[in-house]
Design a protein around this motif. Sequence first.
Motif, PDB file in Angstrom:
ATOM      1  N   THR A 162       0.827  -1.214   0.000  1.00 10.33           N
ATOM      2  CA  THR A 162       0.000   0.000   0.000  1.00 10.33           C
ATOM      3  C   THR A 162       0.859   1.261   0.000  1.00 10.33           C
ATOM      4  OG1 THR A 162      -0.191  -0.054   2.422  1.00 10.33           O
ATOM      5  CG2 THR A 162      -1.928  -1.115   1.159  1.00 10.33           C
ATOM      6  N   VAL A 163       1.991   1.213   0.709  1.00  9.20           N
ATOM      7  CA  VAL A 163       2.908   2.362   0.706  1.00  9.20           C
ATOM      8  C   VAL A 163       3.474   2.572  -0.694  1.00  9.20           C
ATOM      9  CG1 VAL A 163       5.128   3.235   1.551  1.00  9.20           C
ATOM     10  CG2 VAL A 163       3.507   2.203   3.147  1.00  9.20           C
ATOM     11  N   LEU A 164       3.857   1.468  -1.363  1.00  4.89           N
ATOM     12  CA  LEU A 164       4.388   1.558  -2.727  1.00  4.89           C
ATOM     13  C   LEU A 164       3.329   2.084  -3.705  1.00  4.89           C
ATOM     14  CD1 LEU A 164       6.412  -1.790  -2.928  1.00  4.89           C
ATOM     15  CD2 LEU A 164       7.304   0.530  -2.630  1.00  4.89           C
ATOM     16  N   LEU A 165       2.046   1.853  -3.363  1.00  5.31           N
ATOM     17  CA  LEU A 165       0.952   2.349  -4.200  1.00  5.31           C
ATOM     18  C   LEU A 165       0.562   3.788  -3.858  1.00  5.31           C
ATOM     19  CD1 LEU A 165      -1.357  -0.817  -4.329  1.00  5.31           C
ATOM     20  CD2 LEU A 165       0.021   0.126  -6.194  1.00  5.31           C
ATOM     21  N   GLY A 166       1.255   4.360  -2.879  1.00  8.78           N
ATOM     22  CA  GLY A 166       1.037   5.770  -2.578  1.00  8.78           C
ATOM     23  C   GLY A 166       0.187   6.077  -1.368  1.00  8.78           C
ATOM     24  N   GLU A 167      -0.253   5.048  -0.636  1.00  5.67           N
ATOM     25  CA  GLU A 167      -1.057   5.285   0.559  1.00  5.67           C
ATOM     26  C   GLU A 167      -0.155   5.581   1.762  1.00  5.67           C
ATOM     27  OE1 GLU A 167      -4.577   5.241   0.967  1.00  5.67           O
ATOM     28  OE2 GLU A 167      -4.428   5.380  -1.209  1.00  5.67           O
ATOM     29  N   LYS A 168      -0.644   6.402   2.681  1.00  8.89           N
ATOM     30  CA  LYS A 168       0.100   6.715   3.893  1.00  8.89           C
ATOM     31  C   LYS A 168      -0.432   5.877   5.053  1.00  8.89           C
ATOM     32  CE  LYS A 168       1.470  11.430   2.704  1.00  8.89           C
ATOM     33  NZ  LYS A 168       1.466  12.858   3.134  1.00  8.89           N
ATOM     34  N   LEU A 169       0.495   5.407   5.871  1.00  9.61           N
ATOM     35  CA  LEU A 169       0.113   4.571   7.003  1.00  9.61           C
ATOM     36  C   LEU A 169      -0.132   5.422   8.243  1.00  9.61           C
ATOM     37  CD1 LEU A 169       2.670   1.643   6.652  1.00  9.61           C
ATOM     38  CD2 LEU A 169       0.409   1.868   5.619  1.00  9.61           C
ATOM     39  N   GLY A 170      -0.982   4.910   9.118  1.00  6.89           N
ATOM     40  CA  GLY A 170      -1.227   5.549  10.406  1.00  6.89           C
ATOM     41  C   GLY A 170      -0.752   4.636  11.520  1.00  6.89           C
ATOM     42  N   LEU A 171      -0.746   5.156  12.733  1.00  5.23           N
ATOM     43  CA  LEU A 171      -0.364   4.339  13.882  1.00  5.23           C
ATOM     44  C   LEU A 171      -1.287   3.134  14.010  1.00  5.23           C
ATOM     45  CD1 LEU A 171       1.357   3.979  16.445  1.00  5.23           C
ATOM     46  CD2 LEU A 171      -0.319   5.381  17.662  1.00  5.23           C
ATOM     47  N   GLY A 172      -2.567   3.346  13.730  1.00  3.26           N
ATOM     48  CA  GLY A 172      -3.533   2.250  13.785  1.00  3.26           C
ATOM     49  C   GLY A 172      -3.249   1.172  12.767  1.00  3.26           C
ATOM     50  N   THR A 173      -2.744   1.579  11.598  1.00  5.22           N
ATOM     51  CA  THR A 173      -2.396   0.616  10.553  1.00  5.22           C
ATOM     52  C   THR A 173      -1.278  -0.301  11.024  1.00  5.22           C
ATOM     53  OG1 THR A 173      -2.832   2.422   8.995  1.00  5.22           O
ATOM     54  CG2 THR A 173      -1.898   0.401   8.092  1.00  5.22           C
ATOM     55  N   ILE A 174      -0.253   0.299  11.625  1.00  5.10           N
ATOM     56  CA  ILE A 174       0.909  -0.469  12.076  1.00  5.10           C
ATOM     57  C   ILE A 174       0.548  -1.393  13.241  1.00  5.10           C
ATOM     58  CG2 ILE A 174       3.207  -0.282  13.114  1.00  5.10           C
ATOM     59  CD1 ILE A 174       3.515   2.354  11.551  1.00  5.10           C
ATOM     60  N   LEU A 175      -0.196  -0.869  14.210  1.00  7.91           N
ATOM     61  CA  LEU A 175      -0.598  -1.703  15.337  1.00  7.91           C
ATOM     62  C   LEU A 175      -1.540  -2.815  14.893  1.00  7.91           C
ATOM     63  CD1 LEU A 175      -1.100   0.916  18.206  1.00  7.91           C
ATOM     64  CD2 LEU A 175       0.862  -0.558  17.747  1.00  7.91           C
ATOM     65  N   ASN A 176      -2.383  -2.523  13.899  1.00 11.01           N
ATOM     66  CA  ASN A 176      -3.263  -3.538  13.321  1.00 11.01           C
ATOM     67  C   ASN A 176      -2.444  -4.689  12.745  1.00 11.01           C
ATOM     68  OD1 ASN A 176      -4.689  -4.836  10.981  1.00 11.01           O
ATOM     69  ND2 ASN A 176      -6.390  -3.589  11.706  1.00 11.01           N
ATOM     70  N   MET A 177      -1.376  -4.353  12.031  1.00 13.12           N
ATOM     71  CA  MET A 177      -0.520  -5.369  11.409  1.00 13.12           C
ATOM     72  C   MET A 177       0.003  -6.371  12.431  1.00 13.12           C
ATOM     73  SD  MET A 177       1.952  -3.096   8.987  1.00 13.12           S
ATOM     74  CE  MET A 177       1.334  -1.915   7.778  1.00 13.12           C
ATOM     75  N   VAL A 178       0.380  -5.865  13.593  1.00 11.89           N
ATOM     76  CA  VAL A 178       1.081  -6.694  14.580  1.00 11.89           C
ATOM     77  C   VAL A 178       0.157  -7.258  15.658  1.00 11.89           C
ATOM     78  CG1 VAL A 178       2.928  -6.734  16.294  1.00 11.89           C
ATOM     79  CG2 VAL A 178       3.199  -5.381  14.195  1.00 11.89           C
ATOM     80  N   LEU A 179      -0.634  -6.392  16.280  1.00 11.08           N
ATOM     81  CA  LEU A 179      -1.328  -6.791  17.506  1.00 11.08           C
ATOM     82  C   LEU A 179      -2.483  -7.756  17.300  1.00 11.08           C
ATOM     83  CD1 LEU A 179      -1.311  -3.503  19.618  1.00 11.08           C
ATOM     84  CD2 LEU A 179       0.262  -5.443  19.680  1.00 11.08           C
ATOM     85  N   ILE A 180      -3.218  -7.619  16.194  1.00 13.33           N
ATOM     86  CA  ILE A 180      -4.325  -8.557  15.982  1.00 13.33           C
ATOM     87  C   ILE A 180      -3.801  -9.986  15.899  1.00 13.33           C
ATOM     88  CG2 ILE A 180      -6.061  -9.343  14.317  1.00 13.33           C
ATOM     89  CD1 ILE A 180      -6.798  -6.497  13.769  1.00 13.33           C
ATOM     90  N   GLY A 181      -2.695 -10.185  15.195  1.00 13.14           N
ATOM     91  CA  GLY A 181      -2.085 -11.511  15.111  1.00 13.14           C
ATOM     92  C   GLY A 181      -1.628 -12.016  16.465  1.00 13.14           C
ATOM     93  N   VAL A 182      -1.038 -11.130  17.261  1.00 15.54           N
ATOM     94  CA  VAL A 182      -0.587 -11.499  18.613  1.00 15.54           C
ATOM     95  C   VAL A 182      -1.780 -11.905  19.474  1.00 15.54           C
ATOM     96  CG1 VAL A 182       0.443 -10.629  20.751  1.00 15.54           C
ATOM     97  CG2 VAL A 182       1.461 -10.034  18.542  1.00 15.54           C
ATOM     98  N   PHE A 183      -2.835 -11.110  19.428  1.00 18.09           N
ATOM     99  CA  PHE A 183      -4.020 -11.401  20.245  1.00 18.09           C
ATOM    100  C   PHE A 183      -4.707 -12.685  19.791  1.00 18.09           C
ATOM    101  CE2 PHE A 183      -4.370  -6.555  20.915  1.00 18.09           C
ATOM    102  CZ  PHE A 183      -3.548  -6.631  22.035  1.00 18.09           C
ATOM    103  N   ILE A 184      -4.718 -12.955  18.483  1.00 19.35           N
ATOM    104  CA  ILE A 184      -5.311 -14.200  17.975  1.00 19.35           C
ATOM    105  C   ILE A 184      -4.576 -15.409  18.551  1.00 19.35           C
ATOM    106  CG2 ILE A 184      -5.532 -15.668  15.919  1.00 19.35           C
ATOM    107  CD1 ILE A 184      -6.223 -13.155  14.331  1.00 19.35           C
ATOM    108  N   ASP A 185      -3.250 -15.377  18.516  1.00 19.66           N
ATOM    109  CA  ASP A 185      -2.466 -16.499  19.044  1.00 19.66           C
ATOM    110  C   ASP A 185      -2.673 -16.676  20.543  1.00 19.66           C
ATOM    111  OD1 ASP A 185      -1.428 -17.340  16.664  1.00 19.66           O
ATOM    112  OD2 ASP A 185       0.514 -16.349  16.885  1.00 19.66           O
ATOM    113  N   ILE A 186      -2.798 -15.566  21.271  1.00 19.20           N
ATOM    114  CA  ILE A 186      -3.034 -15.650  22.721  1.00 19.20           C
ATOM    115  C   ILE A 186      -4.375 -16.307  23.007  1.00 19.20           C
ATOM    116  CG2 ILE A 186      -3.491 -14.297  24.804  1.00 19.20           C
ATOM    117  CD1 ILE A 186      -1.418 -12.271  23.802  1.00 19.20           C
ATOM    118  N   LEU A 187      -5.420 -15.862  22.309  1.00 17.57           N
ATOM    119  CA  LEU A 187      -6.762 -16.407  22.523  1.00 17.57           C
ATOM    120  C   LEU A 187      -6.835 -17.883  22.135  1.00 17.57           C
ATOM    121  CD1 LEU A 187      -8.860 -13.394  21.194  1.00 17.57           C
ATOM    122  CD2 LEU A 187      -8.778 -14.205  23.557  1.00 17.57           C
ATOM    123  N   LEU A 188      -6.204 -18.229  21.015  1.00 19.72           N
ATOM    124  CA  LEU A 188      -6.201 -19.627  20.587  1.00 19.72           C
ATOM    125  C   LEU A 188      -5.364 -20.484  21.537  1.00 19.72           C
ATOM    126  CD1 LEU A 188      -5.807 -19.258  16.694  1.00 19.72           C
ATOM    127  CD2 LEU A 188      -7.834 -20.019  17.939  1.00 19.72           C
ATOM    128  N   GLY A 189      -4.286 -19.891  22.053  1.00 19.01           N
ATOM    129  CA  GLY A 189      -3.402 -20.636  22.947  1.00 19.01           C
ATOM    130  C   GLY A 189      -4.036 -20.962  24.287  1.00 19.01           C
TER     131      GLY A 189
END
Length: 230
Positions: free
Chosen positions: A65-92
């Motif tokens: 998306t950055v290469l396509l010209g979109e700008k990222l926000g703090l929410g975008t970056i935290l979304n990338m990382v934290l949802i995956g972390v929380f999914i593994d915690i809940l499944l674990g």
Amino acid sequence: MKQIYARLLRLLWGLVLYALGIVVTMNAHMGYAPWDAFHVGFAKTVGISIGTVSIIAGIIIGIITVLLGEKLGLGTILNMVLIGVFIDILLGFHIIPIANNSIFGIIMLITGLFIIALASYFYIGSSFGAGPRDSLMFALTRKTGLPVGVCRGTIELLAVFVGWRLGGMIGIGTILSAFLIGFCVQTTFKLLKFDATEIKHETLDQTYKNLFSYKKEEFHEKEAIENLKP
């Protein structure tokens, strides 16, 4: 300063709820939603956790998306990382039950979709930026000139196809998720009297500037208080 902390807390709570909603829909065992089918299928193929795949996919999509010209926000970056972390915690922790019949499965699926809708209310309302997959949808819409629905549908279909080929569970739940998520979001937003179109999202540099300005204001306020002391 308190305002930005409140927004950040709202963002984090939204991401926790989003992960919870995903796990609930997955444990419904009615067929995974498009991106979940891809994450599960890829996780099975490579032998890593579902959350890790979600993180890797989010980062790759974010770069695109950055290469396509979109700008990222703090929410975008935290979304990338934290949802995956929380999914593994809940499944674990195995705290979400697994449906053992179709009726319970449908109830869990719909419940999960409404949890995701509520998560979207908190997450979007924080105004820290769209998620990486939404950003990709916006970028493709801008680049191709095609309707946003066409771009979103194409992305979802591609995720479903790849996920299916990799062994992700495709079923009635996949179809229900695709059709009901819009209804769940619309209903939730209406009940909470929330208009997502009125939200103006901050880019990462805007958030940094705002944070810096808050600190600067606090410094001047403390300095003024000190000067008033006898």
